[in-house]
Enzyme design. Structure first.
Site, PDB file in Angstrom:
ATOM      1  N   GLY A  39       0.809  -1.211   0.000  1.00  0.00           N
ATOM      2  CA  GLY A  39       0.000   0.000   0.000  1.00  0.00           C
ATOM      3  C   GLY A  39       0.844   1.264   0.000  1.00  0.00           C
TER       4      GLY A  39
ATOM      5  CD  GLU B 248      -1.746  -0.946  -3.937  1.00  0.00           C
ATOM      6  OE1 GLU B 248      -2.438  -1.427  -4.850  1.00  0.00           O
ATOM      7  OE2 GLU B 248      -1.925  -1.197  -2.726  1.00  0.00           O
TER       8      GLU B 248
ATOM      9  CD  GLU C 142       0.714  -6.006  -2.028  1.00  0.00           C
ATOM     10  OE1 GLU C 142      -0.010  -4.999  -2.040  1.00  0.00           O
ATOM     11  OE2 GLU C 142       1.953  -5.922  -2.083  1.00  0.00           O
TER      12      GLU C 142
END
Length: 164
Positions: free
Chosen positions: A77, A80, A100
Site C-alpha cells: 500500500g 500504491e 503481498e
C-alpha cells in the site's frame, strides 16, 4: 492504519482548499516511506473510515502537484500511495515493491492498474507477480520514479514541487 489514512485525507483536503498551498509533498517518518498495511488487520471486522483506494484517488485527482519523497521502503500500500502521486523522488537506498503476492494477496488499492500505466505491462507484471523489491536505481530506469537522490529526499521533493 486508520489514523494514517485519516491524516492523509485531512491533509490533502486542507491543502487543496488552501489557495496559498501550491504543491503537496508526502513522506514517511524515520527514514521509511511506508511498509504498507499491517496484514493482521485484514481479518478484523471492517471499521468505519476511508479506505486506501479512495485516499490514493484523492491524491491522484489533486489539482496541485503531489510529490512522494520515498526513503527506505515503499511496499504494498505504501507503493500504491506513491503511484497515486504525480511525481516520485527516491533515495538511492530506497526499495519499492508489491510483496503481498508472496502471501497470496493481490495489491488492493489499484496498484495493478496504476503500475502498468506508468512503466508498461511487462515490467509491471514482473513486479506484481514476483513480489520482489525494486532498488531505486532500477525504479528510475523503469520510470517508476522521476529522480533518485543521494542527499535529503524530502528537500529534493520540496525542490521539485516548487519547480513544477
Amino acid at each position: 492504519s486508520l489514523t494514517v489514512l485519516q491524516a492523509l485525507e485531512d491533509g490533502l483536503k486542507k491543502a487543496d482548499a488552501d489557495p496559498s498551498v501550491k504543491a503537496v509533498m508526502i513522506c514517511g517518518e524515520n527514514g521509511k516511506f511506508s511498509a504498507g498495511a499491517d496484514i493482521r488487520g485484514f481479518s478484523s471486522p471492517r471499521r468505519q473510515g476511508t479506505g486506501l483506494g479512495s485516499i490514493i484517488s484523492l491524491i491522484e485527482r489533486s489539482e496541485k502537484p503531489v510529490v512522494a519523497a520515498i526513503e527506505g521502503i515503499a511496499l504494498g500500500g505504501g507503493l500504491e500511495v506513491a503511484l497515486g502521486c504525480h511525481y516520485r523522488i527516491a533515495h538511492v537506498k530506497a526499495q519499492m515493491g508489491l510483496p503481498e503476492v508472496t502471501i497470496g494477496l493481490l495489491p488492493g488499492a489499484e496498484g495493478t492498474q496504476r503500475l502498468p500505466r506508468l512503466i508498461g505491462v511487462p515490467a509491471a507484471l514482473d513486479i506484481i507477480t514476483t513480489g520482489r523489491h525494486i532498488p531505486a536505481t532500477e525504479a528510475l530506469k523503469l520510470g517508476l520514479v522521476d529522480e533518485v537522490v543521494e542527499e535529503n529526499t524530502v528537500e529534493a521533493a520540496i525542490h521539485l514541487a516548487n519547480k513544477v
